[in-house]
Design an enzyme around this catalytic site. Structure first.
Site, mmCIF file in Angstrom:
data_model
loop_
_atom_site.group_PDB
_atom_site.id
_atom_site.type_symbol
_atom_site.label_atom_id
_atom_site.label_comp_id
_atom_site.label_asym_id
_atom_site.label_seq_id
_atom_site.Cartn_x
_atom_site.Cartn_y
_atom_site.Cartn_z
ATOM 1 N N CYS A 52 0.826 -1.212 0.000
ATOM 2 C CA CYS A 52 0.000 0.000 0.000
ATOM 3 C C CYS A 52 0.859 1.260 0.000
ATOM 4 O O CYS A 52 0.523 2.256 -0.648
ATOM 5 C CB CYS A 52 -0.938 0.008 1.202
ATOM 6 S SG CYS A 52 -2.112 -1.365 1.212
ATOM 7 N N ARG A 129 -9.232 -4.201 -0.941
ATOM 8 C CA ARG A 129 -8.205 -3.809 -1.914
ATOM 9 C C ARG A 129 -8.882 -3.567 -3.252
ATOM 10 O O ARG A 129 -8.549 -4.160 -4.264
ATOM 11 C CB ARG A 129 -7.151 -4.918 -2.040
ATOM 12 C CG ARG A 129 -6.280 -5.108 -0.818
ATOM 13 C CD ARG A 129 -5.003 -4.294 -0.876
ATOM 14 N NE ARG A 129 -4.197 -4.708 -2.018
ATOM 15 C CZ ARG A 129 -3.397 -3.876 -2.685
ATOM 16 N NH1 ARG A 129 -3.319 -2.607 -2.358
ATOM 17 N NH2 ARG A 129 -2.681 -4.321 -3.701
#
Length: 214
Positions: A52, A129
């Site tokens: 991330c 996600r």
């Protein structure tokens, strides 16, 4: 934080993106604040995670390119606001990258549940996600779902937004790997008379015809 009722079903293409009101690193926002322009909404299961972090830096560096397309960036991470602030400060201090787009806090996972990123009985936030491309009317035009161990391609998301804008503005389609300026595909006729009237060029078919980029 207010959001749509939690659902076990993911948001679908060509449907209205569920509105929400949430606190972010730029203050309170609603999804409807972005009406009138394109939006990439992308989510993360947690702050201070390696994949991330790499994506956040790539989005930050590509933000001017998205802005040239009148496309805003809006991130979501399950962690709270103070964790977000600490994370983006650490990114700036360690790698010199400033995160200018807002990050939604979602510790109750209300937004993630409302978008169907998580099942109602999910044990953790690993599946948060998702990436959504939302058009100026608030319609979901594209989405992708990535596992925690695989990073998204920000360059591909930028190409995706450009392709969607080309298709929307000029009523065409874009072929595999299309890049701005390259030829585009004409839409396929939906009735037999129109299809029979087409005289395709060499190397083409009535359902597969190129035209110069508008």
């Amino acid at each position: 934080m207010d959001t749509a009722s939690p659902t076990a079903h993911p948001v679908r293409l060509h449907t209205q993106a569920p509105d929400f009101r949430a606190r972010t690193t730029h203050g309170e926002v609603t999804l409807s604040d972005y009406r009138g322009r394109w939006l990439v909404l992308f989510s993360h299961p947690a702050d201070f995670t390696p994949v991330c972090t790499s994506e956040f830096m790539a989005f930050a560096e590509a933000e001017p390119a998205f802005e040239r397309l009148d496309c805003a960036l809006l991130a979501l991470s399950i962690d709270g606001l103070y964790s977000h602030l600490a994370w983006i400060r650490d990114i700036r201090e360690r790698w010199g990258v400033t995160i200018n787009f807002p990050i939604i806090e979602d510790p109750s996972m209300a937004v993630a549940l409302g978008y169907g990123m998580l099942s109602a009985d999910a044990a953790d936030s690993a599946t948060a996600r998702m990436t959504y491309v939302i058009d100026p009317d608030g319609i979901v035009r594209a989405m992708s779902w990535y596992p925690m161990e695989v990073g998204r391609s920000v360059a591909e998301l930028l190409r995706l937004v450009e392709s969607l804008q080309m298709a929307s503005h000029h009523q065409v389609a874009t072929p595999e790997g299309w890049q701005p300026g390259a030829p585009v595909l004409q839409r396929v006729p939906t009735d037999a008379v129109s299809a029979a009237a087409i005289a395709p060029g060499e190397g083409e078919a009535w359902y597969f015809r190129f035209r110069p980029c508008p």
